[in-house]
Design a protein around this motif. Structure first.
Motif: not given
Length: 239
Positions: A174-184
């Motif tokens: 996630q640090i290098f490839f943010p996956l969006g609000k839903t995934t978070t």
């Protein structure tokens, strides 16, 4: 009758904290109280430091501004707990060095939590903290109740370790490839479940398996469970 033992609410009439308990209930309860006292002091220190970082205007503005200096300092604050934890693990049974390192570790964690709360609304932080306290107390009472009836949660160890390893890898992704609000949000929900399991597992260890000189490792385990549960709930509520 002269041989009859007085009733003690904590110890019970004849039974211990769990069936077939061979050690002294009084000694185990003394150890448990000592661990929870340490954890309470850690939480208090963490709250004070995090509150100062977010209430004092100059400090709050400095970290929210996202300047190069604030980013560098934030990075240092985030890695400090890891650097302090390494010697603390190896010196966990050497008093008073273990307590000095414990206080230093708690201060570093307090700064990290203050940094994590910066930029978030105060009501969201309070809601996450209140929910964390409710979940922790509920799971603690359940674990004591279950242990009294002979339930054992040591089997959770390998599963929780594997889950924590997956969480760590996913966090790095996630640090290098943010996956969006839903995934978070989904990640936060899974994290909350996993660290709730850690609370049950570490409380069960506190009741049955930790030796009396392992009060620092026991306190660190519960403290980190609480902190990580709080951060997971905070990530869910901010979305």
């Amino acid at each position: 009758m002269k041989n009859e033992k007085p009733w003690d609410v904590e110890i019970g009439a004849s039974a211990g904290l769990y069936p077939n308990m061979m050690e002294s209930s009084e000694l185990r309860w003394g150890f448990i109280r000592k661990v929870y006292l340490i954890v309470a002091m850690q939480i208090l220190i963490t709250i004070i430091i995090a509150a100062v970082m977010n209430i004092v205007p100059s400090i709050h503005v400095f970290f929210v501004s996202r300047t190069s200096n604030s980013i560098i300092l934030a990075f240092v604050i985030m890695i400090l707990p890891l650097l302090v934890m390494i010697p603390m693990v190896f010196l966990s049974n050497r008093h008073p060095v273990n307590m000095i390192l414990l206080v230093l570790f708690t201060i570093c964690m307090g700064m990290s939590i203050g940094l994590a709360c910066s930029g978030r609304q105060g009501n969201v932080v309070l809601e996450a903290a209140a929910l964390t306290a409710i979940v922790f107390m509920g799971l603690t009472l359940y674990t004591f109740w279950a242990a009294k009836r002979g339930h054992d949660f040591s089997f959770l160890g390998p599963f929780l370790f594997a889950a924590l390893l997956c969480l760590t890898i996913f966090s790095l992704i996630q640090i290098f490839f943010p996956l969006g609000k839903t995934t978070t949000m989904v990640f936060g929900c899974i994290s909350a479940i996993i660290f709730s399991g850690f609370i049950v597992y570490d409380t069960d260890n506190l009741i049955k398996r930790h030796s009396y000189d392992e009060y620092v490792p026991a306190a660190i385990s519960l403290y980190l469970d609480i902190i990580n549960l709080f951060l997971a709930l905070l990530s869910i509520m901010e979305e």
